[in-house]
Design an enzyme around this catalytic site. Structure first.
Site, mmCIF file in Angstrom:
data_model
loop_
_atom_site.group_PDB
_atom_site.id
_atom_site.type_symbol
_atom_site.label_atom_id
_atom_site.label_comp_id
_atom_site.label_asym_id
_atom_site.label_seq_id
_atom_site.Cartn_x
_atom_site.Cartn_y
_atom_site.Cartn_z
ATOM 1 N N LYS A 98 -10.269 -13.131 -16.427
ATOM 2 C CA LYS A 98 -10.538 -13.469 -17.604
ATOM 3 C C LYS A 98 -10.077 -15.050 -17.965
ATOM 4 O O LYS A 98 -10.905 -15.777 -18.641
ATOM 5 C CB LYS A 98 -10.075 -12.420 -18.527
ATOM 6 C CG LYS A 98 -10.289 -12.685 -20.214
ATOM 7 C CD LYS A 98 -11.747 -12.737 -20.331
ATOM 8 C CE LYS A 98 -11.875 -11.189 -20.549
ATOM 9 N NZ LYS A 98 -13.380 -10.784 -21.177
ATOM 10 N N GLY B 30 0.754 -1.160 -0.051
ATOM 11 C CA GLY B 30 -0.079 -0.030 -0.212
ATOM 12 C C GLY B 30 0.740 1.290 0.149
ATOM 13 O O GLY B 30 2.263 1.427 0.283
ATOM 14 N N ASP C 184 -17.730 -13.486 -21.405
ATOM 15 C CA ASP C 184 -18.043 -13.153 -19.818
ATOM 16 C C ASP C 184 -19.297 -13.433 -19.677
ATOM 17 O O ASP C 184 -20.218 -14.345 -19.032
ATOM 18 C CB ASP C 184 -17.864 -11.791 -19.286
ATOM 19 C CG ASP C 184 -16.150 -11.576 -19.662
ATOM 20 O OD1 ASP C 184 -15.455 -12.434 -19.634
ATOM 21 O OD2 ASP C 184 -15.742 -10.451 -19.520
ATOM 22 N N SER C 185 -20.269 -12.602 -20.469
ATOM 23 C CA SER C 185 -21.650 -12.855 -20.515
ATOM 24 C C SER C 185 -22.461 -14.003 -20.771
ATOM 25 O O SER C 185 -23.448 -14.581 -20.139
ATOM 26 C CB SER C 185 -22.535 -11.707 -21.125
ATOM 27 O OG SER C 185 -22.372 -11.879 -22.754
ATOM 28 N N CYS D 80 5.537 -5.903 1.514
ATOM 29 C CA CYS D 80 5.817 -4.520 1.712
ATOM 30 C C CYS D 80 4.994 -3.815 2.928
ATOM 31 O O CYS D 80 5.283 -3.879 3.837
ATOM 32 C CB CYS D 80 5.281 -3.858 0.355
ATOM 33 S SG CYS D 80 5.777 -2.194 -0.187
ATOM 34 N N TYR D 81 3.941 -2.893 2.511
ATOM 35 C CA TYR D 81 3.359 -2.080 3.609
ATOM 36 C C TYR D 81 2.770 -3.270 4.821
ATOM 37 O O TYR D 81 2.859 -2.748 5.850
ATOM 38 C CB TYR D 81 2.013 -1.287 3.020
ATOM 39 C CG TYR D 81 1.187 -0.610 4.337
ATOM 40 C CD1 TYR D 81 1.686 0.673 4.400
ATOM 41 C CD2 TYR D 81 0.314 -1.158 4.669
ATOM 42 C CE1 TYR D 81 1.154 1.389 5.609
ATOM 43 C CE2 TYR D 81 -0.616 -0.453 5.835
ATOM 44 C CZ TYR D 81 -0.037 0.545 6.251
ATOM 45 O OH TYR D 81 -0.540 1.405 7.120
ATOM 46 N N HIS E 187 8.108 -7.397 -3.733
ATOM 47 C CA HIS E 187 6.613 -7.894 -4.201
ATOM 48 C C HIS E 187 6.807 -9.144 -5.021
ATOM 49 O O HIS E 187 7.086 -9.189 -6.175
ATOM 50 C CB HIS E 187 5.864 -6.867 -5.132
ATOM 51 C CG HIS E 187 5.468 -5.502 -4.567
ATOM 52 N ND1 HIS E 187 4.410 -5.307 -3.805
ATOM 53 C CD2 HIS E 187 6.221 -4.416 -4.327
ATOM 54 C CE1 HIS E 187 4.172 -4.141 -3.286
ATOM 55 N NE2 HIS E 187 5.332 -3.604 -3.481
ATOM 56 N N SER F 201 -24.263 -10.334 -24.492
ATOM 57 C CA SER F 201 -23.273 -9.380 -25.377
ATOM 58 C C SER F 201 -22.743 -10.168 -26.570
ATOM 59 O O SER F 201 -22.412 -9.542 -27.224
ATOM 60 C CB SER F 201 -22.219 -8.520 -24.764
ATOM 61 O OG SER F 201 -21.228 -9.459 -24.211
ATOM 62 N N GLY F 202 -22.731 -11.388 -26.247
ATOM 63 C CA GLY F 202 -21.920 -12.277 -27.438
ATOM 64 C C GLY F 202 -20.475 -12.414 -26.908
ATOM 65 O O GLY F 202 -19.866 -13.329 -27.493
ATOM 66 N N GLU G 284 4.546 -11.056 -6.209
ATOM 67 C CA GLU G 284 3.283 -11.321 -7.054
ATOM 68 C C GLU G 284 3.530 -10.671 -8.541
ATOM 69 O O GLU G 284 2.829 -11.176 -9.296
ATOM 70 C CB GLU G 284 2.159 -10.736 -6.496
ATOM 71 C CG GLU G 284 2.024 -9.226 -6.662
ATOM 72 C CD GLU G 284 2.629 -8.502 -5.079
ATOM 73 O OE1 GLU G 284 2.441 -7.329 -4.877
ATOM 74 O OE2 GLU G 284 3.484 -9.137 -4.614
#
Length: 512
Positions: free
Chosen positions: A368, A56, A229-230, A83-84, A171, A225-226, A173
């Site tokens: 995703k 942070g 995700d949807s 870190c923080y 970090h 939407s095509g 990650e």
């Protein structure tokens, strides 16, 4: 997923907090990100096997700095402070944190001091890590051993095996830290003893149960939407409530070339989904007339989507729930308690306050690539699983400035060329997303011995795993040359093509 194998990540506002979750999940361990000030009871209810404290921007010794409950450092759970998160651990356990004379930003050498370090096990020394801090720890708390240093940081990693507390100043990650994945694996498996039992099969099973519990015998509508995700959200909800789900595809007039026809061909009467098409292009364009600000565009489109859904839902059994393919990156970028608003996603911050629907968002904790995996397991065809991401506001946020039919048509033609040429080149699907943008600027050119003053088209192509970060794609000059020649020769009104070489961050994938 076992209830005993979960990781709780406390977010202190770090720009990489969501990447911590990605790295944990890559190891088939379930995790959730929660605000830093979560209550002891909420922690107990979550029942984590381990806790990670994110980085942070704040300084722990300043008034109003983000804080967490002391129970976190009681020894009840293994804790990794990053870190923080490490500095807060030190501060609360009576160590010392102060401003550094020489700050560290960027990739640095990390020297490992302790061969018996559990957290840094199997890591060669020195190793490259990403540092991003202006404070440092001159004195760690009592009974902590220093396990690593860097040039300007005498305390770059600490451990207390007795209390199960571990801290690192770098970090792990991010991909820049060579040892990052090993650090996270050591914490999850060697220290916390977690079993890697979370996968998309268990996610599907648990999510379908939760949807059934949430919606029951009521009706739901899904904004299809095509995109992947949807589509995946719709398949999950259909698996839970069957024919009580109606999918509504709104052609808002902001789609790509021939996209409306392609979406209906892909979904109408297929995959068990009931799909209704609504033509609303004129309505959306009338609402967007004269609008230039991208945030206003997004919010207008979000509001109009809901208005249309509410009207259509009344025709199909008074749908009470709205199903959306909201992903975790959408929520992060739209702003949370500890994350700055980057841009309002129409399906998050663009929703009207007086909306009558209750939301069902089965994918809101996924990235995703995880959604694509769920789609494959649910039987979604591969060409739909790998379909190009497309923003809900469509080309309204790829046309800079006012949106009208002429500008949309110009962009559609240019965009179709970009997509066709890159798809022909990118046989291995290494380019994650690619499209054309109409910046709204003009340039002088020479065509047929005459002076021209016409529009500029920008080409955007990026590689990414999760949409949170992205690198611009190094397309061959031959591909870029062909795209440029085709657009200038085939699209009236364009005399110049430029290529966007900005990564995310500092840019976003979309221009607006």
């Amino acid at each position: 997923m076992s209830e005993k194998n979960k990781v709780l990540i406390l977010d202190f506002g770090g720009q990489y907090s969501q990447l911590i979750a990605r790295r944990v999940r890559e190891n088939k361990v379930y995790c959730e990100i929660k605000p830093y000030d979560i209550s002891p009871q909420e922690i107990e209810d979550f029942n984590p096997k381990a806790i990670i404290l994110s980085g942070g921007p704040a300084s722990v010794y300043k008034e109003g700095a983000p804080d967490c409950n002391n129970i976190i450092f009681s020894g009840k759970w293994p804790v990794l402070g990053i870190c923080y998160g490490m500095q807060l651990m030190v501060h609360k356990l009576k160590g010392k944190v102060q401003r550094a004379e020489s700050r560290e930003y960027g990739v640095m050498d990390l020297k490992i001091l302790q061969e018996q370090s559990k957290l840094l096990k199997d890591i060669s020394s020195p190793t490259k890590v990403l540092m991003s801090h202006s404070d440092f720890i001159p004195i760690p708390p009592a009974n902590f051993k220093v396990t690593a240093t860097s040039k300007n940081t005498p305390t770059a990693a600490i451990e207390s095996d007795e209390k199960q507390l571990y801290g690192i100043q770098f970090h792990p990650e991010v991909v820049h830290s060579e040892c990052g994945k090993t650090v996270i694996k050591n914490f999850l498996f060697e220290i916390a003893g977690i079993l890697p039992d979370w996968n998309m099969d268990s996610f599907i099973e648990e999510t379908v149960k939760n949807i059934s519990k949430q919606i029951g015998n009521k009706k739901a509508v899904c904004g299809l939407s095509g995109g992947v995700d949807s589509a995946v959200a719709a398949l999950l909800v259909h698996k839970a409530i069957g024919d009580n789900l109606t999918c509504i595809f709104v052609d808002h007039g902001l789609l790509r070339l021939n996209e409306a026809e392609e979406v209906m061909e892909a979904f109408e009467g297929k995959l068990g989904l009931n799909v209704i098409k609504v033509d609303a292009g004129e309505h959306f364009l009338s609402r967007l007339k004269g609008v230039i600000d991208p945030e206003r565009k997004r919010k207008i489109i979000g509001n109009e989507f809901i208005n249309i859904f509410e009207k259509e839902a009344a025709k199909y059994g008074e749908g009470e729930f709205l199903v959306q393919g909201t992903l975790y990156p959408d929520i992060v970028e739209s702003g949370t308690k500890t994350a700055t608003t980057i841009k309002t996603h129409h399906n998050v911050g663009g929703l009207p306050e007086d909306m009558t629907f209750k939301l069902c968002e089965p994918l809101k904790e996924l990235f995703k690539d995880e959604v694509r995996e769920v789609g494959r397991k649910l039987g979604l065809p591969e060409h739909l699983v790998n379909r190009q991401p497309f923003p809900g506001p469509g080309m309204a946020i790829r046309v800079m400035g006012e949106v009208n039919e002429d500008r949309l048509n110009l962009l559609r033609k240019a965009d179709a060329i970009v997509r066709k040429e890159i798809k022909a080149y990118d046989k291995e699907n290494k380019v994650w997303q690619y499209f054309a943008v109409l910046p709204g600027s003009y340039s002088v050119g020479v065509m047929g011995d005459d002076r021209t003053y016409q529009q500029v088209v920008a080409v955007r192509a990026v590689g990414s795993e999760d949409g949170m970060t992205a690198s611009w794609s190094h397309l061959p000059y031959e591909v870029l040359d062909k795209i440029s020649q085709r657009i200038v020769n085939e699209v009236d009104g364009v005399n110049r093509v430029v290529y966007d070489i900005t990564s995310k961050p500092p840019g976003t994938i979309e221009w607006e």
